[in-house]
Design a protein around this motif. Structure first.
Motif, PDB file in Angstrom:
ATOM      1  N   ARG A  34       0.702  -1.063   0.001  1.00 29.76           N
ATOM      2  CA  ARG A  34       0.018   0.197  -0.125  1.00 29.76           C
ATOM      3  C   ARG A  34       0.822   1.179  -0.275  1.00 29.76           C
ATOM      4  NH1 ARG A  34      -4.955  -1.608   3.989  1.00 29.76           N
ATOM      5  NH2 ARG A  34      -5.755  -3.006   2.741  1.00 29.76           N
ATOM      6  N   ARG A  35       2.132   1.048   0.704  1.00 27.10           N
ATOM      7  CA  ARG A  35       3.010   2.215   0.632  1.00 27.10           C
ATOM      8  C   ARG A  35       3.242   2.715  -0.627  1.00 27.10           C
ATOM      9  NH1 ARG A  35       8.291   1.944   3.842  1.00 27.10           N
ATOM     10  NH2 ARG A  35       9.330   4.160   3.470  1.00 27.10           N
ATOM     11  N   VAL A  36       3.796   1.767  -1.505  1.00 25.96           N
ATOM     12  CA  VAL A  36       3.899   1.898  -2.606  1.00 25.96           C
ATOM     13  C   VAL A  36       2.973   2.493  -3.554  1.00 25.96           C
ATOM     14  CG1 VAL A  36       5.306   0.719  -4.811  1.00 25.96           C
ATOM     15  CG2 VAL A  36       6.175   0.065  -2.452  1.00 25.96           C
ATOM     16  N   VAL A  37       1.907   1.935  -3.346  1.00 23.51           N
ATOM     17  CA  VAL A  37       0.722   2.445  -4.114  1.00 23.51           C
ATOM     18  C   VAL A  37       0.724   3.949  -3.923  1.00 23.51           C
ATOM     19  CG1 VAL A  37      -1.977   2.371  -4.145  1.00 23.51           C
ATOM     20  CG2 VAL A  37      -0.507   0.258  -4.357  1.00 23.51           C
ATOM     21  N   ALA A  38       0.572   4.479  -2.831  1.00 19.05           N
ATOM     22  CA  ALA A  38       0.737   5.975  -2.752  1.00 19.05           C
ATOM     23  C   ALA A  38       1.652   6.798  -3.264  1.00 19.05           C
ATOM     24  CB  ALA A  38       0.295   6.118  -1.291  1.00 19.05           C
ATOM     25  N   LEU A  39       2.920   6.195  -3.058  1.00 24.47           N
ATOM     26  CA  LEU A  39       4.149   6.929  -3.623  1.00 24.47           C
ATOM     27  C   LEU A  39       3.880   6.933  -5.038  1.00 24.47           C
ATOM     28  CD1 LEU A  39       6.564   8.429  -3.185  1.00 24.47           C
ATOM     29  CD2 LEU A  39       7.904   6.465  -2.951  1.00 24.47           C
ATOM     30  N   GLY A  40       3.602   5.758  -5.614  1.00 27.36           N
ATOM     31  CA  GLY A  40       3.596   5.617  -7.202  1.00 27.36           C
ATOM     32  C   GLY A  40       2.492   6.789  -7.743  1.00 27.36           C
ATOM     33  N   VAL A  41       1.351   6.736  -6.962  1.00 32.84           N
ATOM     34  CA  VAL A  41       0.331   7.642  -7.424  1.00 32.84           C
ATOM     35  C   VAL A  41       0.765   9.083  -7.592  1.00 32.84           C
ATOM     36  CG1 VAL A  41      -1.865   8.624  -7.142  1.00 32.84           C
ATOM     37  CG2 VAL A  41      -1.543   6.229  -6.951  1.00 32.84           C
ATOM     38  N   ALA A  42       1.609   9.612  -6.387  1.00 36.07           N
ATOM     39  CA  ALA A  42       1.785  10.730  -6.495  1.00 36.07           C
ATOM     40  C   ALA A  42       2.988  11.230  -7.277  1.00 36.07           C
ATOM     41  CB  ALA A  42       2.617  11.101  -5.027  1.00 36.07           C
ATOM     42  N   ILE A  43       3.685  10.168  -7.589  1.00 38.05           N
ATOM     43  CA  ILE A  43       4.862  10.536  -8.529  1.00 38.05           C
ATOM     44  C   ILE A  43       4.562  10.577 -10.102  1.00 38.05           C
ATOM     45  CG2 ILE A  43       7.173   9.814  -9.435  1.00 38.05           C
ATOM     46  CD1 ILE A  43       7.883   9.031  -6.460  1.00 38.05           C
ATOM     47  N   LEU A  44       3.643   9.311 -10.348  1.00 38.00           N
ATOM     48  CA  LEU A  44       3.419   9.198 -11.612  1.00 38.00           C
ATOM     49  C   LEU A  44       2.335  10.066 -12.091  1.00 38.00           C
ATOM     50  CD1 LEU A  44       3.039   5.347 -11.401  1.00 38.00           C
ATOM     51  CD2 LEU A  44       4.513   6.687 -12.587  1.00 38.00           C
ATOM     52  N   ALA A 229      -6.719   4.797  -9.663  1.00 38.96           N
ATOM     53  CA  ALA A 229      -8.005   4.373  -9.098  1.00 38.96           C
ATOM     54  C   ALA A 229      -7.856   4.278  -7.575  1.00 38.96           C
ATOM     55  CB  ALA A 229      -8.485   3.281  -9.997  1.00 38.96           C
ATOM     56  N   GLN A 230      -6.728   3.478  -7.234  1.00 35.78           N
ATOM     57  CA  GLN A 230      -6.854   3.487  -5.467  1.00 35.78           C
ATOM     58  C   GLN A 230      -6.375   4.858  -4.965  1.00 35.78           C
ATOM     59  OE1 GLN A 230      -4.350   0.312  -4.530  1.00 35.78           O
ATOM     60  NE2 GLN A 230      -4.421   0.765  -2.421  1.00 35.78           N
ATOM     61  N   GLN A 231      -5.952   5.471  -5.640  1.00 33.43           N
ATOM     62  CA  GLN A 231      -5.523   7.041  -5.114  1.00 33.43           C
ATOM     63  C   GLN A 231      -6.833   7.704  -4.856  1.00 33.43           C
ATOM     64  OE1 GLN A 231      -5.032   9.927  -7.962  1.00 33.43           O
ATOM     65  NE2 GLN A 231      -4.078  11.467  -6.548  1.00 33.43           N
ATOM     66  N   SER A 232      -7.519   7.787  -5.844  1.00 36.01           N
ATOM     67  CA  SER A 232      -8.906   8.425  -5.772  1.00 36.01           C
ATOM     68  C   SER A 232      -9.675   8.080  -4.590  1.00 36.01           C
ATOM     69  CB  SER A 232      -9.719   8.369  -6.919  1.00 36.01           C
ATOM     70  OG  SER A 232      -9.149   9.072  -8.022  1.00 36.01           O
ATOM     71  N   ALA A 233      -9.762   6.779  -4.499  1.00 35.53           N
ATOM     72  CA  ALA A 233     -10.700   6.032  -3.390  1.00 35.53           C
ATOM     73  C   ALA A 233     -10.019   6.491  -1.965  1.00 35.53           C
ATOM     74  CB  ALA A 233     -10.703   4.470  -3.630  1.00 35.53           C
ATOM     75  N   GLU A 234      -8.676   6.423  -1.855  1.00 33.67           N
ATOM     76  CA  GLU A 234      -8.230   6.524  -0.512  1.00 33.67           C
ATOM     77  C   GLU A 234      -8.032   7.988  -0.091  1.00 33.67           C
ATOM     78  OE1 GLU A 234      -5.114   4.385   0.745  1.00 33.67           O
ATOM     79  OE2 GLU A 234      -5.670   2.406  -0.213  1.00 33.67           O
ATOM     80  N   GLN A 235      -8.026   8.952  -1.149  1.00 29.82           N
ATOM     81  CA  GLN A 235      -8.116  10.265  -0.753  1.00 29.82           C
ATOM     82  C   GLN A 235      -9.289  10.650  -0.284  1.00 29.82           C
ATOM     83  OE1 GLN A 235      -6.651  13.167  -3.793  1.00 29.82           O
ATOM     84  NE2 GLN A 235      -6.277  14.633  -2.073  1.00 29.82           N
ATOM     85  N   ALA A 236     -10.415  10.162  -0.998  1.00 22.88           N
ATOM     86  CA  ALA A 236     -11.906  10.252  -0.352  1.00 22.88           C
ATOM     87  C   ALA A 236     -11.962   9.743   0.807  1.00 22.88           C
ATOM     88  CB  ALA A 236     -12.815   9.810  -1.417  1.00 22.88           C
TER      89      ALA A 236
END
Length: 371
Positions: A34-44, A229-236
């Motif tokens: 999950r940590r990689v997911v969040a960092l990936g979203v921000a950078i990508l 997609a996961q970024q949007s859900a987690e930010q909400a």
């Protein structure tokens, strides 16, 4: 400073609460993913896909999420240490600049005083010349009144002593000015050195972030779409969590509620949930770890330095078994700080690509302080 712009990082969704900023060995595999997911979203989301794939004209080699996590964990640990060095460097640079400014002000004051003394002796010399009458010896030879001669001699002696005193004062003032100029020169050199160290710390962080981007550029396009997609859900979810926290109790279970300054600081931190991490930032749009705690406790009238290591020296030590909401909790030798919320969790801002969120206490726990 050339940090990721707020308009880009503001869209980064909240980091999953189990992520650790330093990628500690004790983190569970699911937490790492999950940590990689969040960092990936921000950078990508801040690096165009065309740039990621540009270069040889062929698609970049791909890696798995697990492989990316292994590389990113090491990079994030380095980033955390570099960000702490940057915050400490910022404090040192600001202090050095303030000392240099004060030293230059002292030079200006001493220069003005010397100029005033020099103007005074010039005025004195002109007045003495203009008022000089018959020399006392000439007057004696001319048969002048001896009593008048004595009076004139006394007056001349007084003038000579005054002139000598002024010259001594000018000499002393010049020595003081020379000393002040040396101090100002030393302080200016110290300020320049501190600024150079700060620039080096910033360059170190930027280089690490670039390496993180390079790692994530090797993920497949399908993986990128999944991360977004996961970024949007987690930010909400993070925003919803902020609203719930501000309208209800700060913790659940057998944990005493925060009170006084701790409650004010904790509620202030809750109000920032979901805002992006940015090294060197202390609000109100983005934060690093010590920037968040500094900002939150300032709302309660408590001043803290913008440094996790510096904050570790404040307040009263608290055993882990006696943690209460509002306590500062520290990790990795004072390299990271958060605010305890109860039930083994804290609020913190963790690393580039992350945000202010509620997360379990990390590995590498170093202690707590109650302010």
């Amino acid at each position: 400073m050339a940090t990721p712009s707020l308009d880009r990082t503001a869209s980064v969704s909240a980091l999953v609460s189990t992520a650790a900023p330093t990628g500690s060995p004790g983190s569970r595999p699911r937490r790492r993913r999950r940590r990689v997911v969040a960092l990936g979203v921000a950078i990508l989301t801040s690096v165009p896909l065309a740039l990621v794939l540009a270069g040889s004209g062929q698609a970049a080699p791909t890696i798995t999420i697990a492989e990316a996590q292994t590389q990113l964990s090491a990079l994030q640990a380095r980033e955390g240490a570099a960000a702490e060095a940057y915050d400490a460097g910022m404090i040192a640079a600001n202090a050095a600049a303030a000392k240099a400014k004060a030293a230059q002000a002292a030079v200006d004051a001493q220069s003005a005083k010397l100029a005033s003394l020099e103007r005074g002796i010039q005025t004195f010399a002109v007045a003495s010349y203009m008022s000089a009458g018959t020399d006392n010896i000439d007057a004696l030879l001319a048969g002048g009144d001896p009593q008048v001669l004595v009076q004139r001699a006394a007056a001349m002696n007084q003038i000579a002593r005054s002139h000598s005193s002024q010259l001594l004062a000018i000499r002393a003032q010049r020595e003081m000015l020379t000393g002040a100029q040396q101090v100002a020169s030393d302080q200016a050199e110290a300020a320049a050195a501190a600024a150079k160290q700060l620039a080096a710390a910033k360059a170190s962080i930027d280089a690490i972030i670039a390496q993180e981007q390079q790692v994530l550029s090797h993920l497949q396009a399908k993986q990128r779409a999944e991360l977004v997609a996961q970024q949007s859900a987690e930010q909400a979810a993070s925003r919803s969590q902020a609203r719930t926290a501000l309208s209800g109790p700060t913790s659940a279970g057998p944990v005493p509620p925060a009170s006084g300054a701790a409650e004010v600081a904790l509620q202030a931190a809750y109000s920032q949930l979901g805002k992006p991490y940015q090294y060197g930032a202390a609000g109100p749009n983005a934060y690093d770890c010590s920037g968040l705690t500094m900002w939150a406790f300032a709302r309660a009238g408590i001043s803290l330095p913008h440094s996790a290591a510096g904050q570790m020296g404040r307040g009263t030590p608290v055993p882990r078994s006696q943690l209460e909401p509002g306590d500062l909790v520290f990790f990795n030798g004072g390299g990271h700080v958060g605010i305890y919320v109860g039930n083994g969790k804290m609020i913190d801002a963790n690393h580039t690509g992350g945000w202010v969120g509620v997360r379990p206490l990390y590995g590498g726990y170093d202690g707590a302080r109650r302010l």
